[in-house]
Each structure stands twice: as structure tokens, then as C-alpha cells.
Design a protein around this motif. Structure first.
Motif, short mmCIF file in Angstrom:
data_model
loop_
_atom_site.label_atom_id
_atom_site.label_comp_id
_atom_site.label_asym_id
_atom_site.label_seq_id
_atom_site.Cartn_x
_atom_site.Cartn_y
_atom_site.Cartn_z
N ILE A 119 -5.22 -5.31 -4.53
CA ILE A 119 -5.39 -4.51 -5.67
C ILE A 119 -6.03 -5.95 -6.63
N PRO A 120 -7.12 -5.83 -7.21
CA PRO A 120 -7.59 -6.88 -7.75
C PRO A 120 -6.24 -7.49 -9.08
N MET A 121 -5.82 -8.53 -9.24
CA MET A 121 -4.56 -8.65 -10.30
C MET A 121 -4.99 -9.51 -11.38
N ALA A 122 -4.41 -10.44 -11.94
CA ALA A 122 -4.58 -10.73 -13.51
C ALA A 122 -3.60 -11.71 -14.04
N HIS A 123 -3.68 -12.34 -14.57
CA HIS A 123 -2.61 -13.42 -15.58
C HIS A 123 -1.73 -14.01 -13.98
N GLY A 124 -1.98 -14.20 -13.25
CA GLY A 124 -1.56 -15.00 -11.96
C GLY A 124 -0.50 -14.14 -11.16
N VAL A 125 -0.59 -12.61 -11.75
CA VAL A 125 0.50 -11.84 -11.39
C VAL A 125 0.33 -11.54 -8.96
N ASP A 126 0.91 -11.68 -8.11
CA ASP A 126 0.75 -11.52 -7.22
C ASP A 126 0.68 -10.58 -6.56
N SER A 127 0.91 -9.39 -6.84
CA SER A 127 1.76 -8.06 -6.66
C SER A 127 2.34 -7.27 -7.44
N LEU A 128 2.29 -5.74 -7.16
CA LEU A 128 2.61 -5.11 -7.42
C LEU A 128 4.03 -4.46 -7.51
N ASN A 129 4.89 -3.59 -7.33
CA ASN A 129 6.05 -3.37 -7.15
C ASN A 129 5.65 -2.09 -6.41
N VAL A 130 5.83 -1.49 -4.88
CA VAL A 130 5.36 -0.58 -4.05
C VAL A 130 4.92 0.64 -4.17
N ALA A 131 5.30 1.16 -5.68
CA ALA A 131 5.58 2.86 -6.21
C ALA A 131 3.87 1.83 -7.11
N ALA A 132 4.39 1.52 -7.88
CA ALA A 132 2.89 1.25 -8.79
C ALA A 132 1.92 1.43 -8.21
N ALA A 133 1.54 0.24 -7.26
CA ALA A 133 0.43 -0.52 -6.37
C ALA A 133 0.29 1.19 -5.36
N SER A 134 1.19 1.72 -5.15
CA SER A 134 0.44 3.45 -4.70
C SER A 134 -0.08 4.15 -5.29
N ALA A 135 0.09 4.05 -6.50
CA ALA A 135 -0.20 4.65 -8.11
C ALA A 135 -1.72 4.49 -8.09
N VAL A 136 -2.20 2.81 -8.14
CA VAL A 136 -3.64 2.87 -8.57
C VAL A 136 -4.66 3.16 -7.67
N ALA A 137 -3.30 2.64 -6.21
CA ALA A 137 -4.51 3.47 -4.75
C ALA A 137 -4.56 4.59 -4.75
N PHE A 138 -4.24 5.25 -5.17
CA PHE A 138 -4.15 6.75 -5.08
C PHE A 138 -5.19 7.00 -6.33
N TRP A 139 -4.83 7.09 -7.65
CA TRP A 139 -5.99 7.30 -8.42
C TRP A 139 -7.32 6.76 -7.79
N GLU A 140 -7.72 5.80 -7.91
CA GLU A 140 -8.95 4.90 -7.06
C GLU A 140 -9.44 6.09 -6.24
N LEU A 141 -8.17 6.60 -4.79
CA LEU A 141 -9.06 7.62 -3.46
C LEU A 141 -9.45 8.70 -3.50
N SER A 142 -8.69 9.29 -5.03
CA SER A 142 -8.24 10.93 -5.71
C SER A 142 -10.31 10.79 -6.16
N ARG A 143 -10.32 10.08 -6.70
CA ARG A 143 -11.61 9.85 -7.04
C ARG A 143 -12.86 10.68 -6.59
N HIS A 144 -12.89 10.14 -5.05
CA HIS A 144 -14.06 9.99 -4.16
C HIS A 144 -13.80 11.16 -3.37
#
Length: 233
Positions: free
Chosen positions: A208-233
Motif C-alpha cells: 500500500i503506497p505510504m506518505a509522510h515517511g510512514v513505513d507500514s500500517l497495522n495489519v487490521a488497517a492494511a486489510s481494510a485498505v486492501a479489501f476495499w481496493e479488491l472489492s471494486r473489481h
């Protein structure tokens, strides 16, 4: 009560109820009506807090019989988008991932044996009962990700995408990734992330592309971003 109702609607068998000693509200009455002839235990909120170790927000607990888990093949049959949790040990994260999976149109969830139990009390509560709504099962020990699990998925027609920060990663919105008919997105344990062998065995490494030098997201937050993107297709 909302969580208990979702479990009942999903066909789980109630064994007994423990609730605060006060007149039941509308949802509590609905639960009592649906549970039939089972023991109902009552106590003051103070006693319930001492028994359970925390203050019950709505003053009701239900013990239920577990269902037999479906097989890996049964879970994956006719599913397009599945989430896989590799040794996600925090029940809060497991519950949050299930809630996102249900809300954002994932078809099923698979877990390795090292992951927290989705029916652990806190995971159930955080998921708001969605653990009773979305199909899930564990990988059998002999087919865990590092011991043939990925091979089983690929044999069923899935492309596999490891969520990891690697130099050769593709973005979560990569058109080639999103165009896949059957896709399994794999999320790793808190802190260490996915095992190297799992990443190496996947068709894609995804970030997941990051900004402001943040290197990662909590696994639960990352899952929500990934699932939202995948659900659009």
C-alpha cells in the motif's frame, strides 16, 4: 445482543445465557424467545463484572456450541476473493479483519493454525458478530502455507498476493493484480509480517503506497485498505 443475534441467525446452537438481573430490553427479549428451553442465569452487574473480568456493555453473554469447520476445498469453492491470515495472533486484529472482510465483500477467510481463534470472546465482539457471517476455516496442519498451502490454492485457480514491503512489490491498485478472476490476499503476523518462504511462494508481493515517511500500517488497517481496493473489481 447484536452479536448473539447474528450467531443465532447463522444457526449456532445456544447452550445457556448469563445476563444482568433487570427487565430485558427488546433485543434481549428477542434472544430469549429464540433460545427456547435453555438455562438463563442472572446476577447483578457487579457480580457479572467479577465473573467475566470486565464490565458487560449490554449485560448479556451466551454460551454456544461450535460448528464443525468446513474443509479448505469447501471454503474456496466458487469464491473470487479470499483473505488469508498467517499467524495473526492478536484477537482484536482478527476480529477487526473479519469485520472489514464482511463489510468490503471478501468471500471467505482462511487462517493458519498460529492465528488467534475467530471465536475467542474478544475477536467475536470486535468483529460485531461478522465471524458468524463470513465463511472461514483453518488450513489443515499438513497444508499450512509453508507446507503446501500455497500449492493447494494455486491448484484451485487462485493467484496469491502477499502483503509485504519489498522492493519488487506492486501497488495494491495495480491493474494486472486487480484483473485476476480468483485472488487470495495474504496478511502476516503483527510486527514481523509474513514469513519469507510465504512471500517467495506467492505470485505477487503487494504494498500500500505510504506518505509522510510512514513505513507500514497495522495489519487490521492494511486489510481494510486492501479489501476495499479488491472489492471494486
Amino acid at each position: 445482543p447484536n452479536v448473539i443475534l447474528r450467531a443465532l441467525e447463522a444457526g449456532y446452537e445456544p447452550l445457556s445465557l448469563l445476563m444482568e438481573k433487570k427487565p430485558p430490553g427488546e433485543k434481549e427479549r428477542a434472544i430469549l424467545d429464540r433460545c427456547g428451553e435453555i438455562p438463563v442465569y442472572t446476577a447483578s452487574l457487579e457480580v457479572l463484572t467479577r465473573i467475566t473480568g470486565y464490565q458487560l456493555a449490554r449485560g448479556m453473554l451466551c454460551a454456544m456450541r461450535r460448528k464443525a469447520l468446513p474443509s479448505l476445498k469447501e471454503i474456496c469453492e466458487e469464491k473470487r476473493r479470499i483473505a488469508i491470515l498467517e499467524d495473526v495472533v492478536n484477537p482484536t486484529n482478527v476480529g477487526a479483519i473479519f469485520r472489514s472482510a464482511a463489510a468490503l465483500s471478501m468471500d471467505a477467510v482462511l487462517l493458519t493454525k498460529g492465528s488467534s481463534d475467530p471465536l475467542y470472546r474478544r475477536a467475536v465482539r470486535v468483529s460485531m458478530g461478522t465471524v458468524f457471517q463470513i465463511p472461514w476455516t483453518y488450513f489443515p496442519k499438513e497444508a499450512d502455507l509453508s507446507a503446501g498451502g500455497l500449492t493447494h490454492l494455486k491448484a484451485m485457480g487462485y493467484k496469491t498476493a502477499a502483503m509485504a514491503l519489498k522492493e519488487d512489490s506492486v501497488s495494491i491498485d495495480d491493474p494486472g493484480l486487480l484483473s485476476k478472476e480468483k485472488l487470495a490476499v495474504i496478511l502476516g503476523t503483527e510486527g514481523d509480517g509474513l514469513a519469507s518462504a510465504t512471500i517467495d511462494g506467492c505470485d505477487y508481493t503487494v504494498m500500500i503506497p505510504m506518505a509522510h515517511g510512514v513505513d507500514s500500517l497495522n495489519v487490521a488497517a492494511a486489510s481494510a485498505v486492501a479489501f476495499w481496493e479488491l472489492s471494486r473489481h
